[in-house]
Design a protein around this motif. Structure first.
Motif, PDB file in Angstrom:
ATOM      1  N   ALA A  98       0.832  -1.202   0.000  1.00 47.11           N
ATOM      2  CA  ALA A  98       0.000   0.000   0.000  1.00 47.11           C
ATOM      3  C   ALA A  98       0.870   1.258   0.000  1.00 47.11           C
ATOM      4  O   ALA A  98       0.574   2.239  -0.698  1.00 47.11           O
ATOM      5  CB  ALA A  98      -0.926  -0.004   1.213  1.00 47.11           C
ATOM      6  N   GLY A  99       1.950   1.223   0.766  1.00 49.04           N
ATOM      7  CA  GLY A  99       2.870   2.359   0.782  1.00 49.04           C
ATOM      8  C   GLY A  99       3.523   2.578  -0.563  1.00 49.04           C
ATOM      9  O   GLY A  99       3.701   3.723  -1.002  1.00 49.04           O
ATOM     10  N   MET A 100       3.874   1.478  -1.250  1.00 49.92           N
ATOM     11  CA  MET A 100       4.494   1.608  -2.563  1.00 49.92           C
ATOM     12  C   MET A 100       3.516   2.211  -3.577  1.00 49.92           C
ATOM     13  O   MET A 100       3.883   3.084  -4.359  1.00 49.92           O
ATOM     14  CB  MET A 100       4.981   0.240  -3.053  1.00 49.92           C
ATOM     15  N   VAL A 145       4.608   6.697   6.188  1.00 57.07           N
ATOM     16  CA  VAL A 145       4.120   6.124   7.447  1.00 57.07           C
ATOM     17  C   VAL A 145       3.833   4.632   7.283  1.00 57.07           C
ATOM     18  O   VAL A 145       4.220   3.817   8.125  1.00 57.07           O
ATOM     19  CB  VAL A 145       2.866   6.885   7.932  1.00 57.07           C
ATOM     20  N   LEU A 146       3.157   4.264   6.190  1.00 55.34           N
ATOM     21  CA  LEU A 146       2.854   2.844   5.971  1.00 55.34           C
ATOM     22  C   LEU A 146       4.130   2.018   5.800  1.00 55.34           C
ATOM     23  O   LEU A 146       4.214   0.883   6.290  1.00 55.34           O
ATOM     24  CB  LEU A 146       1.954   2.671   4.754  1.00 55.34           C
ATOM     25  N   ALA A 147       5.095   2.567   5.105  1.00 61.81           N
ATOM     26  CA  ALA A 147       6.352   1.845   4.914  1.00 61.81           C
ATOM     27  C   ALA A 147       7.053   1.615   6.248  1.00 61.81           C
ATOM     28  O   ALA A 147       7.578   0.521   6.501  1.00 61.81           O
ATOM     29  CB  ALA A 147       7.253   2.612   3.958  1.00 61.81           C
ATOM     30  N   LEU A 148       7.055   2.610   7.091  1.00 59.77           N
ATOM     31  CA  LEU A 148       7.692   2.449   8.399  1.00 59.77           C
ATOM     32  C   LEU A 148       6.903   1.499   9.293  1.00 59.77           C
ATOM     33  O   LEU A 148       7.483   0.715  10.043  1.00 59.77           O
ATOM     34  CB  LEU A 148       7.863   3.808   9.072  1.00 59.77           C
ATOM     35  N   LEU A 149       5.575   1.541   9.198  1.00 64.90           N
ATOM     36  CA  LEU A 149       4.760   0.619   9.988  1.00 64.90           C
ATOM     37  C   LEU A 149       4.908  -0.827   9.516  1.00 64.90           C
ATOM     38  O   LEU A 149       4.721  -1.761  10.293  1.00 64.90           O
ATOM     39  CB  LEU A 149       3.288   1.028   9.923  1.00 64.90           C
ATOM     40  N   SER A 150       5.214  -1.017   8.239  1.00 63.39           N
ATOM     41  CA  SER A 150       5.343  -2.372   7.714  1.00 63.39           C
ATOM     42  C   SER A 150       6.534  -3.116   8.315  1.00 63.39           C
ATOM     43  O   SER A 150       6.591  -4.336   8.280  1.00 63.39           O
ATOM     44  CB  SER A 150       5.476  -2.344   6.190  1.00 63.39           C
ATOM     45  N   SER A 162       8.828   2.293  -1.489  1.00 62.50           N
ATOM     46  CA  SER A 162       7.768   3.265  -1.204  1.00 62.50           C
ATOM     47  C   SER A 162       8.323   4.527  -0.560  1.00 62.50           C
ATOM     48  O   SER A 162       7.873   5.630  -0.869  1.00 62.50           O
ATOM     49  CB  SER A 162       6.683   2.634  -0.329  1.00 62.50           C
ATOM     50  N   ILE A 163       9.309   4.380   0.309  1.00 62.29           N
ATOM     51  CA  ILE A 163       9.922   5.563   0.926  1.00 62.29           C
ATOM     52  C   ILE A 163      10.647   6.396  -0.135  1.00 62.29           C
ATOM     53  O   ILE A 163      10.549   7.629  -0.151  1.00 62.29           O
ATOM     54  CB  ILE A 163      10.877   5.156   2.070  1.00 62.29           C
TER      55      ILE A 163
END
Length: 142
Positions: free
Chosen positions: A30-32, A59-64, A78-79
């Protein structure tokens, strides 16, 4: 039972088991997607969506990551995409503000074009909207 299996956890009745997905893979995906959307919306010169998509992607990439020691490759991508979209969008905004500050005639030209296209000046339109008046829908299509 197959005598050649030898308690191998990757063999199930002769068929190999699928590797389990890494935790947070869905968040990284999702982040990507949002990171790519950040770049696309930045290229279309929209201001807010690129910042919103890029921020959520980071945020999603870090949460993953979860409790894993490192980020998965999708999260890293994604970042990178989100950062590129945010930086490109920020540079477009800064360049636009700088151009208008150095050449105020560009703003005057844009306001004149707005009035020609919509039949009302930008200031009048904003006053109508703030005062709750009905905004005329008068677009001259030629």
């Amino acid at each position: 039972m197959n005598p050649y299996q030898n308690n191998n956890p990757y063999v199930n009745n002769g068929y190999p088991q699928r590797r389990p997905k890494a935790n947070g893979d869905g968040l990284a995906t999702a982040g990507m997607v949002l990171g790519i959307l950040s770049i696309v919306t930045a290229m279309t010169f929209t201001i807010y969506p690129a910042f919103v998509f890029g921020s959520i992607a980071i945020v999603l990439a870090l949460l993953s990551k979860g409790h894993a020691p490192k980020l998965v490759s999708k999260a890293k991508i994604s970042i990178i995409c989100a950062t590129a979209g945010i930086l490109f969008n920020g540079s477009v905004c800064v360049t636009t503000v700088q151009a208008v500050r150095e050449h105020p005639e560009l703003l005057d030209e844009a306001l004149d074009n707005f009035e020609k296209q919509y039949g009302v000046s930008y200031g009048e339109l904003m006053n109508m909207m703030l005062n709750g008046e009905e905004v005329p829908v008068n677009v001259n299509i030629e």
